[in-house]
Design a protein around this motif. Structure first.
Motif, PDB file in Angstrom:
ATOM      1  N   PRO A 121       0.633  -0.817   0.216  1.00  0.00           N
ATOM      2  CA  PRO A 121      -0.210  -0.370   0.105  1.00  0.00           C
ATOM      3  C   PRO A 121       0.984   1.382   0.030  1.00  0.00           C
ATOM      4  N   VAL A 122       1.944   1.155   0.582  1.00  0.00           N
ATOM      5  CA  VAL A 122       2.810   2.110   1.267  1.00  0.00           C
ATOM      6  C   VAL A 122       3.282   2.873  -0.171  1.00  0.00           C
ATOM      7  N   TYR A 123       3.567   1.710  -1.555  1.00  0.00           N
ATOM      8  CA  TYR A 123       3.997   1.469  -2.413  1.00  0.00           C
ATOM      9  C   TYR A 123       3.364   2.301  -3.295  1.00  0.00           C
ATOM     10  N   ILE A 124       1.761   1.529  -3.476  1.00  0.00           N
ATOM     11  CA  ILE A 124       1.258   2.416  -4.365  1.00  0.00           C
ATOM     12  C   ILE A 124       0.869   3.544  -4.342  1.00  0.00           C
ATOM     13  N   SER A 125       1.022   4.408  -3.111  1.00  0.00           N
ATOM     14  CA  SER A 125       0.787   5.498  -2.935  1.00  0.00           C
ATOM     15  C   SER A 125       1.306   6.376  -2.852  1.00  0.00           C
ATOM     16  N   GLU A 126       3.021   6.025  -2.606  1.00  0.00           N
ATOM     17  CA  GLU A 126       3.718   6.526  -3.320  1.00  0.00           C
ATOM     18  C   GLU A 126       4.160   7.151  -5.234  1.00  0.00           C
ATOM     19  N   VAL A 127       3.679   6.021  -6.137  1.00  0.00           N
ATOM     20  CA  VAL A 127       3.492   5.648  -7.389  1.00  0.00           C
ATOM     21  C   VAL A 127       2.584   7.078  -7.823  1.00  0.00           C
ATOM     22  N   ALA A 128       1.034   6.593  -6.711  1.00  0.00           N
ATOM     23  CA  ALA A 128      -0.551   7.334  -7.489  1.00  0.00           C
ATOM     24  C   ALA A 128      -0.333   8.905  -7.647  1.00  0.00           C
ATOM     25  N   PRO A 129      -1.102   9.628  -8.611  1.00  0.00           N
ATOM     26  CA  PRO A 129      -1.442  10.600  -8.246  1.00  0.00           C
ATOM     27  C   PRO A 129      -2.769  11.469  -7.242  1.00  0.00           C
ATOM     28  N   PRO A 130      -3.002  12.154  -6.664  1.00  0.00           N
ATOM     29  CA  PRO A 130      -3.784  12.511  -5.486  1.00  0.00           C
ATOM     30  C   PRO A 130      -5.364  11.836  -5.854  1.00  0.00           C
ATOM     31  N   GLU A 131      -5.366  12.261  -7.521  1.00  0.00           N
ATOM     32  CA  GLU A 131      -6.698  12.406  -6.924  1.00  0.00           C
ATOM     33  C   GLU A 131      -7.770  10.851  -7.978  1.00  0.00           C
ATOM     34  N   ILE A 132      -6.617  10.075  -7.957  1.00  0.00           N
ATOM     35  CA  ILE A 132      -6.870   8.469  -7.847  1.00  0.00           C
ATOM     36  C   ILE A 132      -6.303   7.727  -6.763  1.00  0.00           C
ATOM     37  N   ARG A 133      -4.992   7.981  -6.078  1.00  0.00           N
ATOM     38  CA  ARG A 133      -4.610   7.715  -4.921  1.00  0.00           C
ATOM     39  C   ARG A 133      -5.741   6.834  -4.166  1.00  0.00           C
ATOM     40  N   GLY A 134      -6.867   6.911  -3.865  1.00  0.00           N
ATOM     41  CA  GLY A 134      -7.429   5.911  -3.214  1.00  0.00           C
ATOM     42  C   GLY A 134      -8.185   4.964  -4.004  1.00  0.00           C
ATOM     43  N   ARG A 135      -8.558   5.270  -5.265  1.00  0.00           N
ATOM     44  CA  ARG A 135      -8.878   4.064  -5.786  1.00  0.00           C
ATOM     45  C   ARG A 135      -7.938   2.781  -6.300  1.00  0.00           C
ATOM     46  N   LEU A 136      -6.576   3.691  -6.313  1.00  0.00           N
ATOM     47  CA  LEU A 136      -5.209   2.920  -6.597  1.00  0.00           C
ATOM     48  C   LEU A 136      -4.976   1.654  -5.355  1.00  0.00           C
TER      49      LEU A 136
END
Length: 453
Positions: A121-136
């Motif tokens: 989850p940390v890895y995903i949150s660090e690559v994701a842009p804010p607008e779709i971070r929750g989804r990713l």
């Protein structure tokens, strides 16, 4: 963000999210396998709890190791290592001929799951842009639910012959998928900047954000403003800012477990048997219905988290969990082992899982990856994951003993009471993080702590 960059970041998150498959498959498969392991190896109620709880023990310590390892070697490498450790544990558990060997192999599986659940989850949150971070980030939880459902289906397929060894051994397959996929994925741009690898970080950002150099420069400057050259130490978790964030993160880590979700997931077939259904295949089949609801509602959460926000879904879901737990206890208190009791109990289980799937299920993992400053994020997220697994262990080990002590209705009413406490906690302390950059979330907790971000 261009279409190519969006596809790249979604693919990266989806592959990392496969770490949830390890978590989900093992969680679901032990529920089905235990119907046969307990008779084959002659397990008492305590020994059943021990075998189930061995994974949370390993996961707790795996999560703690994951924090410093992911700071030193990178998030991606830790996820890859978790896959290979899981493969080893799954194969040994399938060959186990005693309670001791089975328990030890499941501790190894737990270490792998701890690595994956603390890091992915940390890895995903660090690559994701804010607008779709929750989804990713929710892709991790979606993979967990898919893994649980697949495990129930596998359990049903092998139920006629009671082949619990095949059930456990097939867990190596999702681990192979994770290892193969992650080898091709980029490293976290935030970790690269934290370790002084600016050129590599910009190359990754160009791939997952698009070629706009100005936007990349802005994001790089924002990240650099929030981090020193070295990862933070464990002692930094005691600062006022971190205490404010950890109050929320550790609170959710505990409450996600003590509201009873893993009593339902680990012991779903056993709970269904309590209603009077005495066929193993029927109990597993009812569990598959619970698994389908889990997957379906997690997909709903995936679509809503970046639209409705974290807090509304959290409050609605926790209220639904509390109500369904009360109803489940009432069904056992008032009903006999007949069709009506079975229908009400299974319906309550499905409502509980549906409510969890849109709230505490994905939102704990999401917030645990969002709310900590970059400098201490991996260690704080690891501590949150460690805490989550410790309470997973406690709930898993004590559920059957709790049933013996309080009865079925009393046990579920206790979980319902904890659900009420959880609702108040979420209402008062959990912030909304929708559409906010990770650095903005840090500033919110700095304000709460009365310090400068």
């Amino acid at each position: 963000m261009g279409d190519d960059a969006r596809r790249n970041v979604i693919m990266t998150a989806a592959i990392a999210g496969l770490g949830g498959l390890l978590f989900g498959y093992d969680t679901g498969i032990i529920a089905s396998a235990m119907l046969f392991i307990r008779s084959d190896l002659g397990l008492s109620s305590f020994e059943q709890g021990l075998v189930v709880a061995a994974v949370p023990v390993g996961a707790a310590f795996g999560a703690l190791l994951a924090g410093p390892l992911s700071d030193k070697r990178g998030r991606r490498l830790v996820i890859i290592v978790s896959a290979f450790v899981f493969i080893a544990g799954a194969l040994v558990s399938a060959a186990a001929d005693s309670v001791a060997v089975l328990t030890i192999s499941r501790i190894v599986i737990g270490v792998a799951i701890g690595f994956a659940s603390a890091t992915a989850p940390v890895y995903i949150s660090e690559v994701a842009p804010p607008e779709i971070r929750g989804r990713l980030v929710t892709m991790f939880q979606l993979a967990v639910t898919i893994g649980i459902l697949v495990a129930y289906v596998v359990g049903l397929a092998f139920e006629p012959n009671g082949e619990w060894r095949w059930m456990l051994g097939l867990g190596a397959l999702p681990a192979l998928l994770l290892a193969g996929g992650m080898i091709k994925m980029p490293r976290s741009p935030r970790w690269l900047l934290m370790t002084g690898q600016d050129y590599e970080a910009r190359a990754v950002l160009a791939k997952i954000r698009g070629p706009n150099q100005h936007e990349i420069d802005v994001e790089v400057d924002e990240i650099k403003a929030q981090v020193g050259e070295e990862p933070g130490r464990w002692s930094e978790l005691g600062t006022p800012l971190m205490r404010a964030a950890l109050t929320v993160g550790l609170g959710l880590a505990i409450l996600q477990q003590v509201t009873g979700i893993n009593t339902v997931i680990y012991y779903a077939p056993t709970i269904v048997e309590y209603t009077g259904i005495d066929s193993a295949s029927s109990a597993i089949l009812a569990s598959i219905g619970v698994g389908i609801v889990n997957v379906g509602m997690t997909v709903v959460a995936l679509r809503l988290l970046d639209r409705a926000g974290r807090r509304p879904l959290l409050l609605i879901g926790v209220a639904g969990m509390t109500f369904s737990l009360f109803t489940l206890g009432l069904a056992f208190e008032l009903g006999d082992e007949d069709t009506v009791t079975s229908v009400v109990a299974i319906g309550s289980l499905m409502l509980f899982v549906a409510s969890f799937a849109i709230s505490l299920g994905p939102i704990f993992w999401l917030l645990n990856s969002e709310i900590y400053p970059l400098r201490t994020r991996s260690k704080a997220a690891a501590l949150g994951t460690f805490t989550n697994w410790i309470f997973n262990f406690a709930v898993s080990l004590t559920f059957l003993l709790l049933i013996d002590a309080l009865g079925q209705s009393g046990a579920f009413w206790l979980y319902a009471a904890i659900g009420g406490v959880t609702f108040v906690f979420c209402q008062r302390l959990v912030p909304e993080t929708k559409d906010k950059h990770l650095e903005e979330i840090e500033a919110e907790f700095a304000r709460r702590a009365g310090v400068a971000a």
